[in-house]
Design an enzyme around this catalytic site. Structure first.
Site, PDB file in Angstrom:
ATOM      1  N   CYS B 137       0.838  -1.201   0.000  1.00 58.31           N
ATOM      2  CA  CYS B 137       0.000   0.000   0.000  1.00 58.31           C
ATOM      3  C   CYS B 137       0.875   1.254   0.000  1.00 58.31           C
ATOM      4  CB  CYS B 137      -0.932  -0.018   1.214  1.00 58.31           C
ATOM      5  SG  CYS B 137      -2.054   1.376   1.203  1.00 58.31           S
ATOM      6  N   ASN B 202       0.863  -4.458  -6.434  1.00 62.74           N
ATOM      7  CA  ASN B 202      -0.034  -3.565  -5.712  1.00 62.74           C
ATOM      8  C   ASN B 202      -0.082  -2.262  -6.506  1.00 62.74           C
ATOM      9  OD1 ASN B 202      -1.509  -2.180  -3.609  1.00 62.74           O
ATOM     10  ND2 ASN B 202      -0.750  -3.746  -2.205  1.00 62.74           N
ATOM     11  N   CYS B 348      -6.811   8.706 -44.180  1.00 61.03           N
ATOM     12  CA  CYS B 348      -6.897   9.717 -43.119  1.00 61.03           C
ATOM     13  C   CYS B 348      -5.594  10.474 -42.902  1.00 61.03           C
ATOM     14  CB  CYS B 348      -7.338   9.080 -41.807  1.00 61.03           C
ATOM     15  SG  CYS B 348      -6.061   8.063 -41.049  1.00 61.03           S
ATOM     16  N   CYS B 351      -0.997   8.007 -40.442  1.00 61.98           N
ATOM     17  CA  CYS B 351       0.296   7.312 -40.523  1.00 61.98           C
ATOM     18  C   CYS B 351       1.349   8.274 -41.061  1.00 61.98           C
ATOM     19  CB  CYS B 351       0.195   6.077 -41.408  1.00 61.98           C
ATOM     20  SG  CYS B 351      -0.421   6.435 -43.074  1.00 61.98           S
ATOM     21  N   CYS B 382      11.851   3.071 -44.182  1.00 58.14           N
ATOM     22  CA  CYS B 382      11.112   2.447 -43.081  1.00 58.14           C
ATOM     23  C   CYS B 382      12.049   1.606 -42.231  1.00 58.14           C
ATOM     24  CB  CYS B 382       9.978   1.576 -43.641  1.00 58.14           C
ATOM     25  SG  CYS B 382       9.126   0.635 -42.364  1.00 58.14           S
TER      26      CYS B 382
HETATM   27  C1  LIG Z   1      -9.789   1.182  -3.506  1.00 53.16           C
HETATM   28  C2  LIG Z   1      -8.676   0.194  -3.433  1.00 53.16           C
HETATM   29  C3  LIG Z   1      -8.284  -0.328  -2.231  1.00 53.16           C
HETATM   30  C4  LIG Z   1      -7.276  -1.245  -2.160  1.00 53.16           C
HETATM   31  N1  LIG Z   1      -6.970  -1.781  -0.965  1.00 53.16           N
HETATM   32  C5  LIG Z   1      -6.026  -2.760  -0.889  1.00 53.16           C
HETATM   33  C6  LIG Z   1      -5.773  -3.427   0.308  1.00 53.16           C
HETATM   34  O1  LIG Z   1      -6.412  -3.180   1.330  1.00 53.16           O
HETATM   35  N2  LIG Z   1      -4.834  -4.382   0.331  1.00 53.16           N
HETATM   36  C7  LIG Z   1      -4.122  -4.725  -0.768  1.00 53.16           C
HETATM   37  O2  LIG Z   1      -3.264  -5.618  -0.698  1.00 53.16           O
HETATM   38  N3  LIG Z   1      -4.325  -4.107  -1.939  1.00 53.16           N
HETATM   39  C8  LIG Z   1      -5.283  -3.149  -2.032  1.00 53.16           C
HETATM   40  N4  LIG Z   1      -5.548  -2.571  -3.252  1.00 53.16           N
HETATM   41  C9  LIG Z   1      -4.761  -2.958  -4.425  1.00 53.16           C
HETATM   42  C10 LIG Z   1      -5.435  -4.054  -5.236  1.00 53.16           C
HETATM   43  O3  LIG Z   1      -5.565  -5.224  -4.469  1.00 53.16           O
HETATM   44  C11 LIG Z   1      -4.638  -4.417  -6.499  1.00 53.16           C
HETATM   45  O4  LIG Z   1      -3.351  -4.880  -6.119  1.00 53.16           O
HETATM   46  C12 LIG Z   1      -4.447  -3.230  -7.431  1.00 53.16           C
HETATM   47  O5  LIG Z   1      -5.618  -2.464  -7.462  1.00 53.16           O
HETATM   48  C13 LIG Z   1      -4.049  -3.656  -8.853  1.00 53.16           C
HETATM   49  O6  LIG Z   1      -5.019  -4.472  -9.468  1.00 53.16           O
HETATM   50  P1  LIG Z   1      -6.151  -3.918 -10.491  1.00 53.16           P
HETATM   51  O7  LIG Z   1      -5.441  -3.191 -11.561  1.00 53.16           O
HETATM   52  O8  LIG Z   1      -6.897  -5.126 -10.938  1.00 53.16           O
HETATM   53  O9  LIG Z   1      -6.998  -3.012  -9.678  1.00 53.16           O
HETATM   54  C14 LIG Z   1      -6.587  -1.640  -3.321  1.00 53.16           C
HETATM   55  C15 LIG Z   1      -6.962  -1.115  -4.533  1.00 53.16           C
HETATM   56  C16 LIG Z   1      -8.015  -0.210  -4.610  1.00 53.16           C
HETATM   57  C17 LIG Z   1      -8.454   0.325  -5.926  1.00 53.16           C
HETATM   58  S1  SF4 Z   2      -2.849   3.560 -43.781  1.00 56.91           S
HETATM   59 FE1  SF4 Z   2      -2.497   5.635 -43.073  1.00 56.91          FE
HETATM   60  S2  SF4 Z   2      -3.884   6.900 -44.263  1.00 56.91           S
HETATM   61 FE2  SF4 Z   2      -4.569   4.785 -44.498  1.00 56.91          FE
HETATM   62  S3  SF4 Z   2      -6.091   4.514 -42.899  1.00 56.91           S
HETATM   63 FE3  SF4 Z   2      -4.177   3.840 -42.029  1.00 56.91          FE
HETATM   64  S4  SF4 Z   2      -3.319   5.650 -41.011  1.00 56.91           S
HETATM   65 FE4  SF4 Z   2      -4.964   6.346 -42.377  1.00 56.91          FE
END
Ligand SMILES: Cc1cc2nc3c(=O)[nH]c(=O)nc-3n(C[C@H](O)[C@H](O)[C@H](O)COP(=O)(O)O)c2cc1C
Ligand code: SF4
Ligand SMILES: Cc1cc2nc3c(=O)[nH]c(=O)nc-3n(C[C@H](O)[C@H](O)[C@H](O)COP(=O)(O)OP(=O)(O)OC[C@H]3O[C@@H](n4cnc5c(N)ncnc54)[C@H](O)[C@@H]3O)c2cc1C
Ligand code: SF4
Ligand code: SF4
Lengths: 449, 425
Positions: B137, B202, B348, B351, B382
């Protein structure tokens, strides 16, 4: 109101409320959620084809990106910097043949980005916010330019001239500004008195004075204006209309579609506008479609639009023709007006069927009758020459060079009265804007020489 | 249909999808709903010593894209704010009612042997399958000497892991913080301390955005804000790398991995498994969409396995590890070129402008007389960077095609232009 058309309850039974509702926005404006979704559809193209397809070259990818980032007023400034009537254009442009037609999204068999609606979203946002006018008047040049006509061409020219530091006097024949924005565009494209609001907004830049009920003509000619001003811009549009050339064209109930539309546009209460029950509209353009659809919306029972060629040849876009059909207009192709029947009031019209023969349109000899208590002529407008003595006319329009100069030194022209692009609001705005720059260049050269 | 059953740290699970220790696993009510939805296990919200912590109001910040899609969120919440006894009773109840589901008890304590051991024993007695040490955390708890304050010091990681191993005889997971220079140091320390598995990552220390009216970082708590833990889709690439590092390093090889970080779809899950994960944990995706997202995680993963002919997760687990190498082991002779499919191109120009302004000026833009825009790759220019293929809005429109040649595999250490090689010769 033309004689003989009583404004009773139409036989179709529309209430006043129904009629008013029928004249609401043709395209519902986007709310902010829809605007973001629409903006997300834009790819932010490089050297975007949509920009090239917009007659005023609005930087579309940039303004849509600005909507996406939450800089909505910035988006509006991007639009207005190229097109000061971006608000009207967003409502009235046939985008299906302009910017949206060029949108690369069409290639992917997807719907194009809703550029027009996004443009409206941004410009409405800025105008509703009501802050300071987004453009500044340039340092006073000491020059005064006369602009003839307060339509889109004249006003766009006036605004740009003011930005360039010049003072502008606008001579307008009518009692209100806006030209066809005010008198011609379909009511459901310009709800809530938008034309007047936009002119007010445009005039906030300052340095522009409009003189109403001041037609240029025999009493006050272009040559007079040249004496009291440093240059003149003519944006008189197309004041005259074409005639059918038939007997009884002056019967009651037969009128120019644009007069009917003007009456409609100027009516505070649409349910008081007289309309026939059997309306015949003649023509294949924008004006014909608008007249037909609006007759229907007023409660006419039968509206028949008659055009002498095939659908492909119509100058109205396929979208507009479809709009007419959706609104219950009976579109009849390949027929030309033959005669008008009636004593004092029109009773019916006779049409002769047509076809192409040796590359030319020809009557087949076969004809049919359409009952009519109202006939709306929309067979084109023409230049009215009252104001134009001294200026060379070519092919029915003012002869103008690439820099919008006319045969009369110091007199420039743009909009519908010259042959630039299509006769569209957006083209008139572009002409006005470019002519302002040309006038600026001319005045600078004049000062040096 | 493929078998999604898996084993991690000796614990069997009906599927690899567990909920990570966080709000979704805070109490009986949520956990039962999660099990009903089909999640294979949960790591209970981290428990500490009583009295429980007190949280502030206004707790999450968000990183949106312009379309309001969530790229990531961050949080400034602490560990469980409910009394230990209440949590333990609820764990016991859940264990009884859901015998086929896994419950891991997450814990943290100040750096004190007795504290760690006493708490670990209490949690183990509630019937959990294993214990996870929250050493990650990065906000609030670390200011009290816990969470990442421990996880950032490998010696303390080893110490706390060992204490818990000594105290209980159930599997031990050490949960690592990504807020560290080299993930291998704490991972190796956990292994030294006797961990059966490492859980990672985390959250990533972050300021997710700044409120430009309040002029304070989000989430704003009465005019002020603090850094918080970033998670969700955006952190997946960070987690993938850290998981891969542990899976392929000599020092850490063999330790089980419970992969966490930005897992939102079955595809994310498959990628972690391909890089060696034994099981997975999910937090943010559930917080954004609810427990129902597990449906497609299960369905999509088994469909993928069926399609590839993998009967169990073990059939493809770690398959991408051997292909994850140091830069120095890459083939300098490999060459790939962008190829634009004109039938798919919608003209478009993205690229072109990307390559023109920021890369190698290798995409020519021409407008034909009829107005048709064409975009053509200049092969000689390229370098095969892939940028155009990434920015192109049309899927599969720009294809990167390897150049067919007979050149041998040559690494940088062997490369003629490498000055170090010349020096060595
Ligand atoms: C609101 C919130 C609270 C969290 N509280 C904890 C916690 O109490 N303990 C913990 O190990 N991780 C906690 N996490 C982290 C999550 O467990 C997890 O590791 C992290 O969000 C990455 O995963 P995700 O991208 O799927 O959310 C928390 C995350 C969020 C968003
Ligand atoms: S190739 Fe280039 S011009 Fe054609 S759609 Fe893709 S990004 Fe647009
Ligand atoms: C019925 C109808 C519907 C249309 N619908 C659309 C549409 O949906 N979308 C679109 O893009 N375009 C549409 N158009 C075309 C568009 O309205 C015109 O292209 C545009 O208004 C041209 O602008 P302008 O400034 O050149 O002329 P106008 O708009 O005609 O303005 C000319 C101004 O000059 C004034 N004037 C004329 N003579 C004199 C004089 N002698 N002295 C002083 N002032 C004078 C007039 O009173 C008027 O104010 C429509 C046109 C019509 C007729
Ligand atoms: S002014 Fe008209 S053509 Fe130009 S971008 Fe706006 S809606 Fe499209
Ligand atoms: S062409 Fe379409 S997608 Fe491209 S910038 Fe214009 S509106 Fe956006």
């Amino acid at each position: 109101m033309p004689d003989g058309l009583e404004k009773g309850p139409p036989s179709c039974g529309l209430s006043a409320e129904d009629i008013e509702a029928g004249f609401g926005d043709l395209h519902k404006p986007l709310n902010s959620i829809k605007a973001i979704a629409a903006a997300e559809h834009c790819i932010y193209c490089y050297d975007a084809p949509c920009v090239q397809a917009c007659p005023t070259s609005i930087d579309i990818p940039t303004f849509i990106h600005q909507i996406r980032t939450g800089n909505t007023d910035g988006a509006a400034r991007t639009i207005l910097s190229e097109n000061i009537m971006g608000g009207t254009c967003a409502r009235a442009c046939p985008t299906e043949v302009l910017c949206e037609q060029a949108c690369v999204r069409n290639h992917g068999e997807e719907d194009p980005v809703e550029i027009g609606l996004l443009q409206r979203f941004a410009t409405d946002h800025l105008m509703a916010a009501g802050g300071a006018h987004p453009f500044e008047r340039g340092a006073d040049s000491g020059k005064t330019i006369a602009v003839v006509g307060a339509g889109p061409a004249g006003l766009a020219c006036a605004h740009r001239l003011s930005m360039l530091g010049h003072s502008v006097k606008v001579y307008e024949a009518k009692a209100k500004p806006g030209g066809l924005n005010e008198y011609g565009l379909a009511a459901y494209k310009m709800v809530d008195d938008f034309a007047q609001k936009e002119v007010e907004f445009l005039l906030e830049i300052g340095g522009i004075e409009i003189l109403y009920n001041r037609p240029i003509g025999p009493d006050l000619a272009l040559s007079d204006l040249l004496k009291s001003h440093d240059a003149v811009f003519v944006g008189v549009g197309l004041g005259g209309t074409n005639k059918l050339g038939l007997d009884k064209e002056d019967l009651n109930g037969v009128e120019d579609a644009i007069d009917f539309i003007e009456r409609l546009r100027q009516a505070d209460d649409k349910s008081t506008v007289a309309v026939g029950n059997d309306v015949v509209v003649i023509g294949g353009g924008n004006t014909a479609i608008d007249a037909a659809v609006q007759s229907k919306k007023l409660g006419a029972e039968n509206v028949t639009l008659v055009y002498r060629r095939g659908e492909d040849a119509m100058s109205a876009t396929p979208y507009e023709v479809e709009l007419a059909r959706k609104n219950g207009v009976n579109v009849r192709l390949w027929a030309k007006p033959q005669s008008i029947k009636g004593d004092t009031h029109v009773k019916s019209m006779k049409f002769e069927r047509t076809r192409m023969m040796n590359g030319k349109l020809a009557g087949t000899g076969d004809s049919f009758k359409v009952p009519a208590d109202m006939v709306l002529k929309a067979i084109g407008q023409q230049l009215s020459l009252d104001a134009l003595s001294g200026v060379e006319i070519a092919g029915g329009k003012i002869a103008a060079a690439a820099d919008f100069s006319t045969s009369m030194k110091g007199v420039f022209a743009g909009g519908d009265c010259i042959r630039s692009g299509e006769d569209l609001t957006v083209q008139a705005v572009e002409d006005g804007k470019q002519a302002a720059h040309a006038i600026d260049t001319y005045l600078k050269g004049d000062a040096n020489g | 249909m493929a078998d999604l059953g898996c084993t991690i740290a000796g614990i069997e699970s009906i599927n690899p999808f567990w909920l990570a220790s966080a709000p979704p696993t805070d109490k009986y009510y949520n956990v039962v709903r999660a099990f009903e939805a089909g999640w294979g296990g949960v790591v209970w919200k981290t428990l500490g010593e009583d009295p429980p912590v007190v949280n502030v109001s206004s707790r999450y910040g968000v990183h949106h894209d312009t379309g309001r899609g969530v790229i990531g969120i961050n949080n400034i919440e602490l560990i469980s704010d409910r009394p230990l006894e209440v949590n333990l009773k609820e764990i016991e109840q859940c264990r009884k009612e859901w015998p086929d589901r896994v419950i891991i008890g997450s814990m943290m304590a100040p750096i004190d042997e007795q504290a760690w051991k006493e708490l670990a024993i209490k949690i183990a007695n509630s019937g959990v399958h294993g214990i996870e040490l929250n050493l990650g955390c990065p906000h609030g708890m670390c200011e009290r000497g816990m969470g990442s304050a421990i996880g950032q010091v490998p010696e303390m990681v080893e110490q706390t892991t060992r204490w818990v191993r000594e105290a209980v005889d159930i599997p031990v997971f050490t949960k690592l913080t990504p807020n560290i220079t080299n993930i291998l140091w704490p991972a190796e320390a956990a292994k030294q301390g006797g961990a059966h598995a490492v859980s990672l990552i985390n959250t990533v220390n972050s300021i997710v955005s700044v409120d430009l009216d309040a002029m304070a970082p989000n989430p704003v708590v009465g005019g002020k804000g603090t850094h918080g833990g970033y998670c969700g889709s955006a952190v997946k690439p960070i987690a993938l790398n850290m998981v891969a590092e542990i899976a392929r390093a000599q020092e850490t090889q063999g330790i089980d991995i419970s992969a966490i970080g930005g897992i939102e779809t079955w595809k994310d899950a498959a990628e972690f498994i391909a890089l060696g994960a034994n099981a997975l944990q999910v937090c943010t995706a559930a917080m954004l969409y609810g427990f129902r997202i597990v449906d497609d995680m299960i369905d999509g993963l088994s469909a993928f396995m069926d399609q590839k002919g993998y009967k169990s997760m073990e059939d493809f687990r770690g398959m991408a590890v051997k292909n994850t190498v140091d830069w120095n082991e890459l083939n300098m002779n490999f060459d790939t070129k962008a190829f634009i499919n004109p039938d798919k191109c919608i003209e478009c120009g993205r690229c072109h402008i990307a390559c023109e302004d920021t890369s190698h000026q290798a995409i020519e833009f021409a407008v034909a007389e009829d107005g048709k825009r064409s975009f053509t790759v200049i092969n000689e220019e390229c370098v095969g960077c892939n940028l155009c293929a990434h920015v192109c809005p049309v899927p599969d429109c720009i294809e990167m095609q390897p150049v067919e040649d007979d050149k041998p595999y040559v690494t940088w250490p062997e490369h003629p232009l490498n000055p170090m090689k010349a020096a060595a010769e």
